[in-house]
Design a protein around this motif. Structure first.
Motif, PDB file in Angstrom:
ATOM      1  N   GLU A 289       0.823  -1.213   0.000  1.00 11.03           N
ATOM      2  CA  GLU A 289       0.000   0.000   0.000  1.00 11.03           C
ATOM      3  C   GLU A 289       0.856   1.261   0.000  1.00 11.03           C
TER       4      GLU A 289
ATOM      5  N   THR B 146      -6.463  -3.760   2.014  1.00 14.41           N
ATOM      6  CA  THR B 146      -6.611  -4.208   3.394  1.00 14.41           C
ATOM      7  C   THR B 146      -6.498  -5.729   3.446  1.00 14.41           C
TER       8      THR B 146
ATOM      9  N   THR C 147      -8.361   1.308  -0.997  1.00 11.02           N
ATOM     10  CA  THR C 147      -7.235   1.041  -0.091  1.00 11.02           C
ATOM     11  C   THR C 147      -7.108  -0.463   0.129  1.00 11.02           C
TER      12      THR C 147
END
Length: 332
Positions: free
Chosen positions: A225, A319, A317
Motif C-alpha cells: 500500500e 486491506t 485502499t
C-alpha cells in the motif's frame, strides 16, 4: 544463498549449545532433588527432562529444515520445525501432569525435606543460566524466524520462572518448616507448565494448518500500500504459507489488459522485488497476472488510460480483507 546457509548453521550451533546446557542443568536439578526430597525441586527437574529431550528434537528438526528441496519435498523441509515445536509443547504438558500427581501424592502421605540450603543455591544457579539461554534463544529465533528457537527460548524462560518460584518456596519452607507448602507450590507450577505447553502446541498447530498470521499479512499489505503504483490496479487472492523461516506467497495482480507480456511481467517483478527487499525472510513467490476488465475502470488510477470504458470513481485502499478476497476489487 550463502547468507541463508550461514543462518541455518548458526541456528544448529546454538541449538547444540542449548542441548548441552540442558543436560548439565538437568544433572544439577536431579542432585538438588536427591539432597532435598522436595516436590518443588522434582517439578523443576521434570521440566528439565523435557528441556533435554526437546533440545535434541529441535536440533534434529533444524537439521532437517536446513536440507534443500527435493522431488519428494518441493517446498522444502521447513514444516518440521512446527511439528517438533508441537511435540515439545505436548511433552511440557505431560511433565506438568506428572508434577501434579507427585504433589497430590505428597500432600496425602507427607514428606520431610532435607538440606534445603544446598537445594536453594543449586536451583538458583540453574535459574540464572536458564534465563540467559532463553533470552538469547528467543531473540535469535525472532531474527531467524525460527519456531524451534522461539519455543525453546520460551520454554527455558518459563523454566526460569518456575525455578525462581521453587527457590522462593524452598526459602519459605526452610525458615517456617511448613513442609506441605512445598507440595502446594509444585501443584501450582504443574498447572502453569501445562498452560505453557498448551500455548506452544496451539502455536505449532497454527503453522502446520497454514493459519493466517495477521501480523505478517498486515506487514506485507502495508509495504504494498505504501509503495503501490497506479499500474497495479489491484492485488487479490493472496495466500501466505510458512515453512519454518521461509515463506511462500501466492497472489493475483490485475494489470492493464493492453500491456505486452514483457510489460506486464516487468510490473509483476517490481512488486515481487519490493516485497523481497522489505521482508527479511526467504520467500518463494507464485504470482498470477490478471488482465483488467470493465469492472476495474472505476478503481483504476491510470490518468490517461487509452481504453477506459467507465469513469474513475475512487481509490480502493488495500486491506487484509480485500487483498485475501478471491475476486477482483471494484468500486462497490
Amino acid at each position: 544463498m550463502n547468507v541463508q546457509k550461514t543462518h541455518k548453521k548458526d541456528k544448529l550451533a546454538f541449538q547444540k549449545l542449548i542441548a548441552v546446557f540442558g543436560i548439565v542443568l538437568f544433572i544439577g536439578k536431579i542432585a538438588a532433588w536427591k539432597l532435598t526430597n522436595s516436590d518443588a525441586v522434582f517439578s523443576d527437574a521434570m521440566e528439565s527432562i523435557v528441556n533435554v529431550i526437546s533440545a535434541f528434537m529441535g536440533l534434529y528438526s533444524l537439521y532437517l529444515a536446513a536440507k534443500p528441496k527435493d522431488e519428494e519435498h518441493p517446498y522444502g523441509h521447513g514444516k518440521v520445525e512446527f511439528v517438533t515445536s508441537g511435540i515439545e509443547g505436548a511433552l511440557i504438558a505431560i511433565a506438568g501432569i506428572m508434577i501434579i500427581y507427585e504433589g497430590i501424592n505428597s500432600l496425602i502421605t507427607g514428606k520431610v525435606l532435607n538440606k534445603l540450603d544446598w537445594g536453594i543455591w543449586i536451583i538458583a544457579a540453574t535459574a540464572v543460566v536458564n534465563y540467559i539461554l532463553g533470552y538469547i534463544s528467543i531473540k535469535k529465533g525472532e531474527n531467524e524466524n525460527s519456531p524451534v528457537l522461539i519455543s525453546s527460548g520460551k520454554h527455558l524462560q518459563s523454566d526460569t520462572m518456575t525455578t525462581l518460584g521453587v527457590v522462593i518456596s524452598l526459602i519459605i519452607v526452610y525458615f517456617t518448616k511448613i513442609y506441605w507448602l512445598d507440595s502446594v507450590v509444585a501443584l501450582a507450577f504443574g498447572l502453569y507448565i501445562i498452560y505453557v505447553g498448551y500455548k506452544i502446541v496451539r502455536k505449532s498447530l497454527s503453522g502446520i494448518m497454514d493459519e493466517q498470521d495477521p501480523d505478517l499479512l498486515h506487514q506485507i499489505i502495508k509495504i504494498l500500500e505504501d509503495n503501490r503504483k497506479v499500474e497495479w490496479i489491484d492485488v487479490h487472492n493472496m495466500k501466505i504459507q510458512q515453512f519454518g523461516a521461509s515463506l511462500h506467497i501466492d497472489a493475483h495482480i490485475t494489470l492493464p489488459w493492453y500491456y505486452s507480456l514483457r510489460e506486464a511481467h516487468n510490473e509483476m517483478e517490481k512488486m515481487i522485488i519490493l516485497l523481497a527487499e522489505n521482508i527479511q525472510r526467504s520467500i518463494e513467490f507464485n504470482f498470477h497476472m490478471d488482465d483488467c476488465k470493465p469492472i476495474s475502470c472505476p478503481i483504476c488510477q491510470i490518468a490517461n488510460c487509452p481504453v477506459r470504458e467507465k469513469d474513475f470513481v475512487k481509490r480502493v485502499t488495500w486491506t487484509p480483507e480485500n487483498v485475501t478476497c478471491m475476486d477482483k476489487h471494484s468500486a462497490e
